[in-house]
Write an enzyme that holds these catalytic residues in place. Structure first.
Site, PDB file in Angstrom:
ATOM      1  N   GLU A  81      28.938 -24.575  15.250  1.00 35.86           N
ATOM      2  CA  GLU A  81      28.563 -23.527  14.717  1.00 35.86           C
ATOM      3  C   GLU A  81      27.675 -23.974  13.506  1.00 35.86           C
ATOM      4  O   GLU A  81      26.453 -23.079  13.059  1.00 35.86           O
ATOM      5  CB  GLU A  81      29.741 -22.409  14.302  1.00 35.86           C
ATOM      6  CG  GLU A  81      30.309 -21.914  15.606  1.00 35.86           C
ATOM      7  CD  GLU A  81      31.790 -21.703  15.605  1.00 35.86           C
ATOM      8  OE1 GLU A  81      32.524 -21.527  14.564  1.00 35.86           O
ATOM      9  OE2 GLU A  81      32.315 -21.538  16.982  1.00 35.86           O
ATOM     10  N   SER A 137      38.430 -23.768  23.554  1.00 37.99           N
ATOM     11  CA  SER A 137      39.365 -22.888  24.244  1.00 37.99           C
ATOM     12  C   SER A 137      40.707 -23.443  24.679  1.00 37.99           C
ATOM     13  O   SER A 137      41.393 -23.238  25.681  1.00 37.99           O
ATOM     14  CB  SER A 137      38.808 -22.053  25.461  1.00 37.99           C
ATOM     15  OG  SER A 137      37.536 -21.347  24.949  1.00 37.99           O
ATOM     16  N   GLY A 141      40.454 -23.328  17.798  1.00 30.29           N
ATOM     17  CA  GLY A 141      39.850 -22.309  17.025  1.00 30.29           C
ATOM     18  C   GLY A 141      41.039 -21.152  17.134  1.00 30.29           C
ATOM     19  O   GLY A 141      42.196 -20.988  16.405  1.00 30.29           O
ATOM     20  N   GLY A 142      40.660 -20.303  18.083  1.00 28.28           N
ATOM     21  CA  GLY A 142      41.303 -19.102  18.121  1.00 28.28           C
ATOM     22  C   GLY A 142      42.853 -19.179  18.266  1.00 28.28           C
ATOM     23  O   GLY A 142      43.455 -18.446  17.720  1.00 28.28           O
ATOM     24  N   HIS A 193      30.365 -29.158  13.039  1.00 28.03           N
ATOM     25  CA  HIS A 193      30.987 -28.206  14.232  1.00 28.03           C
ATOM     26  C   HIS A 193      29.712 -27.541  14.799  1.00 28.03           C
ATOM     27  O   HIS A 193      28.774 -27.505  13.902  1.00 28.03           O
ATOM     28  CB  HIS A 193      31.767 -27.123  13.226  1.00 28.03           C
ATOM     29  CG  HIS A 193      32.571 -26.284  14.344  1.00 28.03           C
ATOM     30  ND1 HIS A 193      31.928 -25.222  15.047  1.00 28.03           N
ATOM     31  CD2 HIS A 193      33.902 -26.415  14.794  1.00 28.03           C
ATOM     32  CE1 HIS A 193      32.733 -24.462  15.631  1.00 28.03           C
ATOM     33  NE2 HIS A 193      33.936 -25.299  15.628  1.00 28.03           N
ATOM     34  N   GLY A 214      35.265 -20.766  21.934  1.00 24.29           N
ATOM     35  CA  GLY A 214      35.629 -19.227  21.761  1.00 24.29           C
ATOM     36  C   GLY A 214      35.113 -18.430  23.113  1.00 24.29           C
ATOM     37  O   GLY A 214      35.085 -17.438  23.056  1.00 24.29           O
ATOM     38  N   GLU A 241      33.645 -31.313  21.530  1.00 18.57           N
ATOM     39  CA  GLU A 241      33.772 -29.892  21.750  1.00 18.57           C
ATOM     40  C   GLU A 241      32.533 -29.212  22.510  1.00 18.57           C
ATOM     41  O   GLU A 241      31.456 -29.226  21.976  1.00 18.57           O
ATOM     42  CB  GLU A 241      33.754 -29.011  20.567  1.00 18.57           C
ATOM     43  CG  GLU A 241      34.897 -29.419  19.526  1.00 18.57           C
ATOM     44  CD  GLU A 241      35.409 -28.370  18.462  1.00 18.57           C
ATOM     45  OE1 GLU A 241      36.242 -27.822  18.570  1.00 18.57           O
ATOM     46  OE2 GLU A 241      34.351 -28.005  17.811  1.00 18.57           O
ATOM     47  N   ASN A 283      41.325 -24.794  13.358  1.00 19.13           N
ATOM     48  CA  ASN A 283      40.129 -24.345  12.426  1.00 19.13           C
ATOM     49  C   ASN A 283      40.076 -22.719  12.424  1.00 19.13           C
ATOM     50  O   ASN A 283      39.985 -22.225  13.374  1.00 19.13           O
ATOM     51  CB  ASN A 283      38.980 -24.451  13.271  1.00 19.13           C
ATOM     52  CG  ASN A 283      37.608 -24.372  12.682  1.00 19.13           C
ATOM     53  OD1 ASN A 283      37.893 -23.638  11.546  1.00 19.13           O
ATOM     54  ND2 ASN A 283      36.472 -24.326  13.282  1.00 19.13           N
ATOM     55  N   TRP A 284      40.296 -22.424  11.220  1.00 15.04           N
ATOM     56  CA  TRP A 284      40.597 -20.932  11.026  1.00 15.04           C
ATOM     57  C   TRP A 284      39.208 -20.091  10.945  1.00 15.04           C
ATOM     58  O   TRP A 284      39.471 -18.866  10.934  1.00 15.04           O
ATOM     59  CB  TRP A 284      41.453 -20.537   9.602  1.00 15.04           C
ATOM     60  CG  TRP A 284      42.996 -21.157   9.954  1.00 15.04           C
ATOM     61  CD1 TRP A 284      43.592 -21.539  11.012  1.00 15.04           C
ATOM     62  CD2 TRP A 284      43.944 -20.963   8.934  1.00 15.04           C
ATOM     63  NE1 TRP A 284      44.722 -21.962  10.464  1.00 15.04           N
ATOM     64  CE2 TRP A 284      45.136 -21.616   9.341  1.00 15.04           C
ATOM     65  CE3 TRP A 284      44.012 -20.325   7.688  1.00 15.04           C
ATOM     66  CZ2 TRP A 284      46.400 -21.696   8.651  1.00 15.04           C
ATOM     67  CZ3 TRP A 284      45.210 -20.721   6.775  1.00 15.04           C
ATOM     68  CH2 TRP A 284      46.090 -21.131   7.418  1.00 15.04           C
ATOM     69  N   LYS A 285      38.163 -20.857  10.776  1.00 19.53           N
ATOM     70  CA  LYS A 285      36.658 -20.220  10.762  1.00 19.53           C
ATOM     71  C   LYS A 285      36.811 -19.118   9.687  1.00 19.53           C
ATOM     72  O   LYS A 285      37.496 -19.270   8.748  1.00 19.53           O
ATOM     73  CB  LYS A 285      36.475 -19.889  12.199  1.00 19.53           C
ATOM     74  CG  LYS A 285      36.542 -20.540  13.273  1.00 19.53           C
ATOM     75  CD  LYS A 285      35.772 -20.236  14.401  1.00 19.53           C
ATOM     76  CE  LYS A 285      35.776 -21.524  15.501  1.00 19.53           C
ATOM     77  NZ  LYS A 285      34.981 -21.144  16.667  1.00 19.53           N
TER      78      LYS A 285
END
Ligand code: PEP
Length: 254
Positions: free
Chosen positions: A97, A213, A234-235, A95, A173, A167, A9-11
């Site tokens: 977010e 993470s 993600g990251g 998600h 994150g 998640e 997930n490049w957000k």
């Protein structure tokens, strides 16, 4: 044995050149043996280019969100058919977010899942509890509600097109990861919940990813758990080496 599914997930990150570069490297380096499914989820405006670059590769491309209507006066929104049109095969729905920052409710998420499946988009449906809910021992209650409201009215044929991503919000994150045992416990709860609503076969075949993470250091332990069938990353998906290290960990646990 199910194939593990590693999704990046490049957000809201990267420039168009960086996104293209990352996709090209993935295309060159992840000529994967087919042991692991891989997907990337760039920002909307990059999707067409990334689909083009990854066309013919084994890397799926999807969006991070979509709207529940097919077309019309919904300024600023993107529909499922539009995503199909530019070459997406997948979409992430629900998600955390989207839930917390953009106030998406379980019922809205349910409509989005139905809309995504009806236009042929394979869907990653995210669930997970907040820190205070875990502290109050409400993880199963919260995740159970997200599942029953998010999946309301779906047939077992439709459920088979889903991947569920567990998640925990406190792990996204933050660098804090659920222990492999904590994650496996919630995955078992999710699979049992699916089993109680659908047939055993459906519950067994659905893939449940862990997200929060995940990195190249903790991937082996997490992906080695019996109920974990992949990761939503993600990251660490923004760096080709860390992402492919996670893919390799998934291949080792297959
Ligand atoms: C995510 O955004 O779904 C996620 C899990 O992020 P991170 O890996 O950065 O925690």
């Amino acid at each position: 044995m199910k194939k593990q599914f590693i999704a990046g997930n490049w957000k809201m990150n990267l420039t168009i050149d960086e996104a293209r570069g990352l996709a090209r490297k993935l295309c060159d380096e992840s000529v994967n043996s087919g042991v692991v499914d891989i997907g990337v989820f760039p920002a909307f405006v990059f999707l067409r280019d990334i689909c083009e670059i990854l066309r013919g590769s084994k890397v799926y491309v999807g969006a991070q969100n979509m709207y529940l209507e097919k077309s019309g006066a919904f300024t600023g929104e993107i529909s499922g058919p539009m995503l199909r049109d530019v070459g997406c095969t997948h979409v992430i729905i629900g998600h955390s977010e989207r839930r917390t920052i953009f106030h998406e409710t379980n019922s809205m998420i349910n409509s989005k899942i139905k809309a995504a499946l009806s236009c042929g988009l394979k869907t990653i449906f995210c669930v997970g509890e907040k820190q205070e809910e875990r502290d109050d021992d409400k993880t199963n209650e919260v995740v159970g509600n997200q599942l029953s409201e998010g999946l309301a009215g779906l047939t077992s044929e439709q459920i088979k097109e889903l991947t569920i991503a567990y998640e925990p919000v406190w792990a996204i994150g933050t660098g804090k990861t659920a222990t492999p045992e904590q994650a496996n416990e919630v995955h078992t709860f999710i699979r049992n919940t699916i089993r109680s609503k659908y047939e055993n076969d459906t519950a067994q075949s659905i893939r449940i990813q862990y997200g929060g993470s995940v990195n190249s250091k903790n991937a082996d332990d997490l992906l080695g758990q019996p109920e974990i069938d992949g990761a939503l990353v993600g990251g660490a998906s923004l760096d080709v080496k860390s992402f492919l290290d996670i893919v390799s960990a998934a291949a080792r646990s297959s």
